[in-house]
Design a protein around this motif. Structure first.
Motif, PDB file in Angstrom:
ATOM      1  N   THR A 157     -14.593  11.279  37.879  1.00  8.44           N
ATOM      2  CA  THR A 157     -15.703  11.119  38.827  1.00  8.44           C
ATOM      3  C   THR A 157     -16.921  10.637  38.053  1.00  8.44           C
ATOM      4  OG1 THR A 157     -14.840  12.930  40.175  1.00  8.44           O
ATOM      5  CG2 THR A 157     -17.118  12.260  40.572  1.00  8.44           C
ATOM      6  N   LEU A 158     -17.186   9.334  38.111  1.00 10.66           N
ATOM      7  CA  LEU A 158     -18.258   8.728  37.315  1.00 10.66           C
ATOM      8  C   LEU A 158     -19.426   8.257  38.174  1.00 10.66           C
ATOM      9  CD1 LEU A 158     -16.015   6.522  34.976  1.00 10.66           C
ATOM     10  CD2 LEU A 158     -16.643   8.937  34.704  1.00 10.66           C
ATOM     11  N   GLU A 159     -19.238   8.244  39.483  1.00 12.86           N
ATOM     12  CA  GLU A 159     -20.306   7.815  40.390  1.00 12.86           C
ATOM     13  C   GLU A 159     -20.073   8.426  41.764  1.00 12.86           C
ATOM     14  OE1 GLU A 159     -20.186   3.571  40.489  1.00 12.86           O
ATOM     15  OE2 GLU A 159     -18.117   3.475  41.147  1.00 12.86           O
ATOM     16  N   GLY A 160     -21.098   8.317  42.611  1.00 17.09           N
ATOM     17  CA  GLY A 160     -20.965   8.842  43.961  1.00 17.09           C
ATOM     18  C   GLY A 160     -21.875  10.028  44.232  1.00 17.09           C
ATOM     19  N   GLU A 161     -21.857  10.493  45.457  1.00 19.80           N
ATOM     20  CA  GLU A 161     -22.775  11.534  45.922  1.00 19.80           C
ATOM     21  C   GLU A 161     -22.652  12.837  45.146  1.00 19.80           C
ATOM     22  OE1 GLU A 161     -22.489  12.208  50.087  1.00 19.80           O
ATOM     23  OE2 GLU A 161     -22.994  10.139  50.635  1.00 19.80           O
ATOM     24  N   GLU A 162     -21.422  13.215  44.817  1.00 17.56           N
ATOM     25  CA  GLU A 162     -21.199  14.514  44.175  1.00 17.56           C
ATOM     26  C   GLU A 162     -21.868  14.571  42.796  1.00 17.56           C
ATOM     27  OE1 GLU A 162     -17.531  17.694  43.573  1.00 17.56           O
ATOM     28  OE2 GLU A 162     -17.087  15.560  43.820  1.00 17.56           O
ATOM     29  N   ILE A 163     -21.619  13.550  41.995  1.00 17.54           N
ATOM     30  CA  ILE A 163     -22.198  13.571  40.649  1.00 17.54           C
ATOM     31  C   ILE A 163     -23.703  13.279  40.694  1.00 17.54           C
ATOM     32  CG2 ILE A 163     -21.793  11.149  39.966  1.00 17.54           C
ATOM     33  CD1 ILE A 163     -20.801  12.454  37.232  1.00 17.54           C
ATOM     34  N   ASP A 164     -24.135  12.468  41.648  1.00 15.28           N
ATOM     35  CA  ASP A 164     -25.570  12.225  41.811  1.00 15.28           C
ATOM     36  C   ASP A 164     -26.301  13.530  42.141  1.00 15.28           C
ATOM     37  OD1 ASP A 164     -25.081   9.608  41.325  1.00 15.28           O
ATOM     38  OD2 ASP A 164     -25.520   8.876  43.339  1.00 15.28           O
ATOM     39  N   GLY A 165     -25.700  14.321  43.028  1.00 18.44           N
ATOM     40  CA  GLY A 165     -26.300  15.603  43.381  1.00 18.44           C
ATOM     41  C   GLY A 165     -26.379  16.540  42.187  1.00 18.44           C
ATOM     42  N   PHE A 166     -25.338  16.529  41.368  1.00 21.76           N
ATOM     43  CA  PHE A 166     -25.329  17.357  40.159  1.00 21.76           C
ATOM     44  C   PHE A 166     -26.461  16.953  39.226  1.00 21.76           C
ATOM     45  CE2 PHE A 166     -24.287  17.904  35.715  1.00 21.76           C
ATOM     46  CZ  PHE A 166     -23.869  19.220  35.634  1.00 21.76           C
ATOM     47  N   LEU A 167     -26.597  15.648  38.968  1.00 23.86           N
ATOM     48  CA  LEU A 167     -27.622  15.165  38.039  1.00 23.86           C
ATOM     49  C   LEU A 167     -29.032  15.417  38.581  1.00 23.86           C
ATOM     50  CD1 LEU A 167     -25.910  11.816  36.984  1.00 23.86           C
ATOM     51  CD2 LEU A 167     -26.190  13.856  35.561  1.00 23.86           C
ATOM     52  N   GLU A 168     -29.217  15.208  39.865  1.00 21.46           N
ATOM     53  CA  GLU A 168     -30.537  15.467  40.469  1.00 21.46           C
ATOM     54  C   GLU A 168     -30.924  16.932  40.323  1.00 21.46           C
ATOM     55  OE1 GLU A 168     -29.954  14.036  44.398  1.00 21.46           O
ATOM     56  OE2 GLU A 168     -30.360  11.939  43.886  1.00 21.46           O
ATOM     57  N   LYS A 169     -29.961  17.812  40.478  1.00 19.09           N
ATOM     58  CA  LYS A 169     -30.224  19.253  40.325  1.00 19.09           C
ATOM     59  C   LYS A 169     -30.595  19.592  38.891  1.00 19.09           C
ATOM     60  CE  LYS A 169     -28.142  23.774  41.314  1.00 19.09           C
ATOM     61  NZ  LYS A 169     -26.935  24.481  41.819  1.00 19.09           N
ATOM     62  N   ARG A 170     -29.886  18.987  37.918  1.00 16.53           N
ATOM     63  CA  ARG A 170     -30.179  19.264  36.503  1.00 16.53           C
ATOM     64  C   ARG A 170     -31.580  18.802  36.134  1.00 16.53           C
ATOM     65  NH1 ARG A 170     -28.011  23.266  35.333  1.00 16.53           N
ATOM     66  NH2 ARG A 170     -28.827  22.962  33.246  1.00 16.53           N
ATOM     67  N   PHE A 171     -32.034  17.704  36.726  1.00 16.41           N
ATOM     68  CA  PHE A 171     -33.340  17.150  36.363  1.00 16.41           C
ATOM     69  C   PHE A 171     -34.469  17.614  37.279  1.00 16.41           C
ATOM     70  CE2 PHE A 171     -30.793  14.336  33.802  1.00 16.41           C
ATOM     71  CZ  PHE A 171     -31.614  14.036  32.723  1.00 16.41           C
ATOM     72  N   PHE A 172     -34.158  18.478  38.226  1.00 16.33           N
ATOM     73  CA  PHE A 172     -35.172  18.908  39.189  1.00 16.33           C
ATOM     74  C   PHE A 172     -36.371  19.556  38.501  1.00 16.33           C
ATOM     75  CE2 PHE A 172     -37.064  22.015  42.112  1.00 16.33           C
ATOM     76  CZ  PHE A 172     -37.394  21.186  43.183  1.00 16.33           C
ATOM     77  N   SER A 173     -36.118  20.389  37.497  1.00 13.49           N
ATOM     78  CA  SER A 173     -37.215  21.086  36.807  1.00 13.49           C
ATOM     79  C   SER A 173     -38.106  20.128  36.015  1.00 13.49           C
ATOM     80  CB  SER A 173     -36.652  22.154  35.867  1.00 13.49           C
ATOM     81  OG  SER A 173     -35.863  21.562  34.847  1.00 13.49           O
ATOM     82  N   LEU A 174     -37.648  18.887  35.841  1.00  9.96           N
ATOM     83  CA  LEU A 174     -38.406  17.899  35.058  1.00  9.96           C
ATOM     84  C   LEU A 174     -39.020  16.816  35.946  1.00  9.96           C
ATOM     85  CD1 LEU A 174     -35.740  17.469  32.232  1.00  9.96           C
ATOM     86  CD2 LEU A 174     -37.897  18.718  32.030  1.00  9.96           C
ATOM     87  N   LYS A 175     -38.996  17.045  37.257  1.00  5.71           N
ATOM     88  CA  LYS A 175     -39.420  15.988  38.188  1.00  5.71           C
ATOM     89  C   LYS A 175     -40.890  15.607  38.037  1.00  5.71           C
ATOM     90  CE  LYS A 175     -39.995  19.285  42.030  1.00  5.71           C
ATOM     91  NZ  LYS A 175     -41.448  19.257  42.153  1.00  5.71           N
ATOM     92  N   ASP A 176     -41.715  16.528  37.522  1.00  7.80           N
ATOM     93  CA  ASP A 176     -43.140  16.222  37.358  1.00  7.80           C
ATOM     94  C   ASP A 176     -43.489  15.794  35.930  1.00  7.80           C
ATOM     95  OD1 ASP A 176     -43.697  16.877  40.032  1.00  7.80           O
ATOM     96  OD2 ASP A 176     -43.798  19.013  39.536  1.00  7.80           O
TER      97      ASP A 176
END
Length: 257
Positions: A157-176
């Protein structure tokens, strides 16, 4: 067999080290390679150091039995945990490890924070703290553990909604935060560079150590006079502890992507 004609061994906890092998094939096109991925026991990044050492030594023994002339530990976690002991044990075989490519990120001298994505074990090892301490006075460096990301890549699984959601969650604390660059401290992670750029933006540099490791391998082969004398393109054999055709198919797909 002349030592120059022997293959080069590559090892990773799974399919991630293929990102390094891709670069090695470009740098050393006439060499033969044997790749062993331990997908049966992946991920290594959440295991304890003793377990990682044992698995790594078992894998290296597999490569030694295949008569390799040099070995690349194409896994940041295994390098952190086992490289010192491996070099003490296999004194007649050049063993090349890999570490997060922090130096190139620092040398970009871009404004903002440098984020190091890696497995939890890599980020906890003394080797990593020594590397980070070397640059922390001149750059703002933030370690970002990414447990779970290796599993996506092992499944293909290298692309798509599932992995995008995972990456967005990991970077959420760094959004600012203003991010200068991302350092990929796991050899699996280059396979999701495209998704990282989509989420974080094209202006953020994404750096990994694959090319540097391949170049270091070539240097070691030259210094030991181990460079192949063959003029034709080398062969690549891929083995995996899962003993499943699907993982071999995925491996060649990643290698040729």
């Amino acid at each position: 067999m002349n030592i120059k004609d022997k293959p080069i061994g590559f090892f990773d906890s799974g399919v991630g080290g293929l990102s390094v092998l891709k670069e090695a094939v470009k740098v050393l096109p006439n060499e033969d390679f044997i790749y062993f991925g331990d997908s049966k026991n992946a991920p290594y990044g959440v295991k304890n150091v003793d377990e990682i050492k044992k698995l790594t030594f078992d894998a290296v023994e597999f490569l030694v039995r295949h008569n390799v002339k040099a070995i690349v530990i194409a896994c940041n976690t295994a390098t952190s945990a086992a490289i010192i002991d491996l070099r003490k044990t296999y004194i007649n075989i050049p063993i090349i490890g890999i570490e997060p490519a922090l130096k190139p990120a620092v040398e970009l001298n871009k404004e903002g924070k440098i984020i190091i994505m890696a497995t939890p074990t890599t980020l906890c090892e003394k080797k990593f703290f020594k590397l980070m301490n070397k640059y922390k006075s001149i750059s703002d460096i933030i370690p970002l553990p990414c447990p779970g990301l290796v599993e996506f890549i092992e499944e293909g699984t290298l692309e798509g909604e599932e992995i995008d959601g995972f990456l967005e969650k990991r970077f959420f604390s760094l959004k600012d935060e203003k991010i200068a660059s991302i350092v990929l401290g796991c050899t699996h992670y280059p396979f999701v560079k495209k998704e990282l750029s989509k989420i974080l933006g094209q202006d953020i540099s994404i750096i990994d150590g694959s090319r540097g490791t391949a170049v270091q391998l070539k240097r070691k082969l030259i210094s030991n006079k181990f460079i192949s004398s063959k003029t034709k393109k080398g062969e690549i054999k891929i083995f995996n502890s899962l003993k499943d055709n699907n993982i071999i198919d995925l491996s060649f797909r990643l290698l040729n992507s």
